[in-house]
Design a protein around this motif. Structure first.
Motif, short mmCIF file in Angstrom:
data_model
loop_
_atom_site.label_atom_id
_atom_site.label_comp_id
_atom_site.label_asym_id
_atom_site.label_seq_id
_atom_site.Cartn_x
_atom_site.Cartn_y
_atom_site.Cartn_z
N ALA A 62 62.20 54.61 48.25
CA ALA A 62 61.36 55.58 48.96
C ALA A 62 59.91 55.52 48.48
CB ALA A 62 61.91 57.00 48.78
N VAL A 63 59.71 55.08 47.23
CA VAL A 63 58.36 55.06 46.65
C VAL A 63 57.55 53.86 47.13
CG1 VAL A 63 57.04 55.02 44.50
CG2 VAL A 63 59.20 56.29 44.62
N ASN A 64 58.16 52.67 47.11
CA ASN A 64 57.41 51.47 47.50
C ASN A 64 56.81 51.56 48.90
OD1 ASN A 64 57.29 49.97 45.20
ND2 ASN A 64 58.65 48.34 45.89
N PRO A 65 57.55 52.06 49.91
CA PRO A 65 56.92 52.18 51.23
C PRO A 65 55.70 53.09 51.21
CG PRO A 65 59.29 52.38 51.42
CD PRO A 65 58.99 52.39 49.95
N MET A 66 55.78 54.16 50.43
CA MET A 66 54.65 55.09 50.34
C MET A 66 53.45 54.42 49.68
SD MET A 66 54.72 58.86 48.55
CE MET A 66 55.22 58.18 46.97
N LEU A 67 53.69 53.68 48.61
CA LEU A 67 52.59 52.99 47.93
C LEU A 67 52.01 51.88 48.79
CD1 LEU A 67 54.11 52.74 44.32
CD2 LEU A 67 52.39 54.37 45.15
N ALA A 68 52.88 51.18 49.52
CA ALA A 68 52.41 50.10 50.39
C ALA A 68 51.57 50.62 51.54
CB ALA A 68 53.60 49.31 50.93
N ALA A 69 51.77 51.88 51.90
CA ALA A 69 51.00 52.49 52.99
C ALA A 69 49.79 53.26 52.48
CB ALA A 69 51.91 53.42 53.80
N SER A 70 49.55 53.23 51.17
CA SER A 70 48.44 53.98 50.58
C SER A 70 47.13 53.23 50.72
CB SER A 70 48.74 54.26 49.10
OG SER A 70 48.67 53.04 48.37
N SER A 71 46.07 53.81 50.18
CA SER A 71 44.75 53.17 50.23
C SER A 71 44.71 51.90 49.39
CB SER A 71 43.68 54.14 49.73
OG SER A 71 43.97 54.58 48.41
N ASN A 72 45.67 51.76 48.48
CA ASN A 72 45.80 50.54 47.68
C ASN A 72 47.17 49.93 47.98
OD1 ASN A 72 45.81 48.48 45.84
ND2 ASN A 72 45.78 49.78 44.01
N PRO A 73 47.29 49.18 49.05
CA PRO A 73 48.60 48.71 49.53
C PRO A 73 49.32 47.73 48.62
CG PRO A 73 46.82 47.68 50.77
CD PRO A 73 46.19 48.72 49.92
N ASP A 74 48.64 47.22 47.58
CA ASP A 74 49.29 46.31 46.65
C ASP A 74 49.71 47.01 45.36
OD1 ASP A 74 49.28 44.01 48.19
OD2 ASP A 74 47.26 43.43 47.55
N SER A 75 49.71 48.32 45.38
CA SER A 75 50.07 49.06 44.16
C SER A 75 51.57 49.33 44.05
CB SER A 75 49.31 50.40 44.11
OG SER A 75 49.68 51.23 45.20
N TYR A 76 52.36 48.72 44.94
CA TYR A 76 53.81 48.91 44.85
C TYR A 76 54.38 48.02 43.75
CZ TYR A 76 54.14 44.62 47.75
OH TYR A 76 54.04 43.35 48.23
N TYR A 77 55.69 48.13 43.53
CA TYR A 77 56.32 47.46 42.40
C TYR A 77 57.17 46.27 42.85
CZ TYR A 77 54.74 51.32 39.55
OH TYR A 77 53.94 52.23 38.90
N ILE A 78 57.16 45.23 42.01
CA ILE A 78 57.96 44.03 42.28
C ILE A 78 58.82 43.73 41.06
CG2 ILE A 78 56.31 43.02 43.90
CD1 ILE A 78 55.31 41.23 41.60
N ALA A 79 59.92 43.03 41.29
CA ALA A 79 60.81 42.64 40.20
C ALA A 79 60.36 41.30 39.62
CB ALA A 79 62.24 42.53 40.71
N VAL A 80 60.35 41.21 38.29
CA VAL A 80 60.01 39.97 37.60
C VAL A 80 60.96 39.81 36.41
CG1 VAL A 80 57.57 40.11 38.26
CG2 VAL A 80 58.32 41.08 36.07
N ASP A 81 60.87 38.67 35.75
CA ASP A 81 61.64 38.48 34.52
C ASP A 81 61.06 39.34 33.42
OD1 ASP A 81 63.60 36.57 35.29
OD2 ASP A 81 62.07 35.00 35.29
#
Length: 554
Positions: free
Chosen positions: A329-348
């Motif tokens: 629910a959070v990532n869609p909100m962050l992706a639609a914000s004024s900073n669309p790259d502020s969402y989270y991604i999975a990494v090692d």
């Protein structure tokens, strides 16, 4: 003790003797014959004659109005019944109206109080790992589902499936709970869907601006934290929190971190003590070093749920040991914000000294939560029939998709959510759940084998996390999940004391003044652990693991 009159006292004593005598008789009768479900005195049941057929759902023969209370053992669950489209549709179809209850605090504690009072909700859903579940079963507080089904709805056996019922079958031959989100290893191998949700997440924009640093080694982890402190201390005028671990000490910093480090569960057929694994100790010392250098504070161990939610919603964490499903629910909100790259991604994230990929828990036969029918219910027949309905494909469709023509349509022979529902799922899940009550709103009886066929394609910022988790899932490790003792046994009491002490000790380890202090604190913990009864815990784990292996081999 104050008395109003001798007569009142005598009356009380006589009443008490009478009650105890009746209870003794009841216990005597129960010892001679195992309790069986008693017919309800509900007027509706007297009016409606139900003819049982193992191939036909019994709920269709009695859709008269009935109210059932449903306790959902998650204090964060905020959904209600009767306002959303899906819940209204189900009540209109089955006649069953649900009143959802959630604990105000800790679910185990509240359920224990309910058991003491003898007044339980009609339906109970609790985490499969909770101590209260074992107490409900052993304390004769809930019905054996197989006995209810035999008496009121044999169709239940057809839709519940023998595999699931067998997995939860107790030594007395009865099954008291049915799980949601239950996966068998065979199913995961066949579909490629592991139901793994553990991930190591980073904020995409910061991570990429830093040059995608290596976080898998202690050195790379510390260097990234130093870079964050030096160049990215704030975001939108608020301090960035470097790190978060879901579930704090008991989960994120222990079992979850073990899985990221691919710490084995057993060696040569014997349960392994993951707590003393050298790679795990190395990483705990890495966190201590980060704290000593002021690269990390202890807010990730003390933040309240409200603080975690506020920081997450505003992208104020840099790294997180966190299940990706909690970010859906959070990532869609962050992706639609004024900073669309502020969402989270999975990494090692952190890895062991060999550089092995994480071995994450997949779904397993235990599932997530188990649902039971309490012996306090006045309508056991309607309760088991309602569970049969919810477990069936028809019930799963009504729960997940809602009402045909309003939230979903049949397209080329397939059931599909309407485009506007998919849009809401991606942009406003709160509205989707409150107004329509579909998809994962009422997850208590969710069967992924059925509902996953109806899931729309996930947005890239969700799918990336899911794919990463699937790729690192150790599909056959589900058998190790939840091996710890529960209930009131000596082993369970010992494990409870050890766990509580570990929650106190880990913050001390991270804040230790130097490595020598760390070693001393940890050594003292291991000594206390033995005195609390750790040998009994390990013996229980071994016995439980052997029993699970035997079940899987049947």
């Amino acid at each position: 003790m104050k008395r109003k009159s001798i007569k009142q006292c005598l009356a009380f004593v006589l009443a008490t003797i009478l009650v105890l005598s009746m209870a003794a008789c009841t216990r005597s009768e129960q010892s001679e014959k195992p309790p069986t479900p008693q017919p309800t005195d509900n007027k509706t049941d007297q009016q409606v004659e139900v003819k049982l057929n193992p191939d036909e759902p019994a709920w269709k023969q009695d859709t008269s109005p009935v109210d059932l209370t449903w306790f959902v053992g998650a204090n964060w669950y905020g959904q209600t019944w009767g306002e959303s489209l899906a819940s209204k549709h189900i009540t209109e179809k089955t006649g069953v109206n649900i009143k959802i209850e959630v604990p105000s605090g800790e679910a185990n504690e509240q359920m224990t109080l309910m058991m003491t009072s003898g007044q339980l909700p009609d339906l109970i859903t609790m985490g499969s790992w909770e101590n209260a579940v074992k107490k409900l079963w052993e304390g004769d507080h809930v019905y054996a589902l197989n006995e209810l089904a035999e008496q009121y709805d044999p169709y239940f056996f057809k839709v519940a499936g023998d595999g699931t019922l067998k997995w939860y079958r107790q030594e007395n031959g009865n099954t008291y709970g049915i799980p949601n989100d239950s996966y068998s290893p065979n199913l995961m191998h066949e579909t490629g869907l592991s139901a793994a949700n553990q991930t190591f997440l980073v904020r995409k924009d910061l991570y990429e601006e830093m040059g995608s640093p290596d976080l898998s080694t202690p050195e790379g982890f510390l260097n990234a934290l130093q870079l964050l402190k030096d160049q990215y201390p704030e975001y939108k005028g608020q301090p960035i929190s470097p790190f978060f671990a879901q579930g704090n000490v008991p989960y994120g910093m222990t079992e979850y971190l073990h899985n990221l480090l691919a710490v084995p569960h057993e060696k040569d057929g014997k349960v392994y003590d993951r707590m003393t694994d050298p790679d795990y100790i190395t990483w705990l010392k890495t966190f201590r070093t980060a704290y000593e250098r002021k690269l990390l504070n202890v807010d990730f161990l003390v933040d309240s749920d409200t603080q975690v939610e506020e920081k997450t919603n505003n992208a104020r964490y840099f790294m997180m040991i966190r299940e990706w499903t909690g970010m859906s629910a959070v990532n869609p909100m962050l992706a639609a914000s004024s900073n669309p790259d502020s969402y989270y991604i999975a990494v090692d994230g952190p890895q062991n000294s060999k550089g092995d990929s994480a071995k994450l828990f997949p779904g397993n036969m235990d599932g997530w939560m188990v649902t039971m029918v309490s012996k306090s219910t006045k309508n056991p027949e309607r309760a088991i029939r309602f569970l049969s309905y919810l477990t069936s494909e028809e019930g799963q469709r009504d729960l997940f998709l809602g009402k045909e023509g309003e939230t979903w349509d049949m397209v080329n022979g397939n059931s599909e959510l309407k485009p506007e529902m998919v849009q809401l799922l991606e942009t406003d899940i709160e509205k989707l759940e409150k107004e329509y009550g579909i998809v994962d709103t009422y997850w208590m009886m969710r069967n992924p084998v059925i509902v996953n066929q109806w899931r729309p394609e996930k947005a890239p910022y969700i799918k990336q996390m899911e794919d990463f988790a699937n790729g690192q899932a150790d599909i056959d490790s589900g058998i190790y999940k939840g091996l710890d003792p529960m209930g009131d046994s000596d082993a369970a009491v010992a494990w409870s004391r050890i766990s509580q002490n570990w929650e106190e000790v880990l913050p001390e380890l991270i804040t230790a003044k130097d490595e020598a202090a760390f070693d001393k604190i940890f050594e003292n913990f291991l000594e206390r652990r033995v005195s609390y009864g750790f040998d009994q815990v390990m013996e229980y784990r071994q016995t439980e693991l052997d029993a699970r292996k035997a079940k899987m081999a049947e």
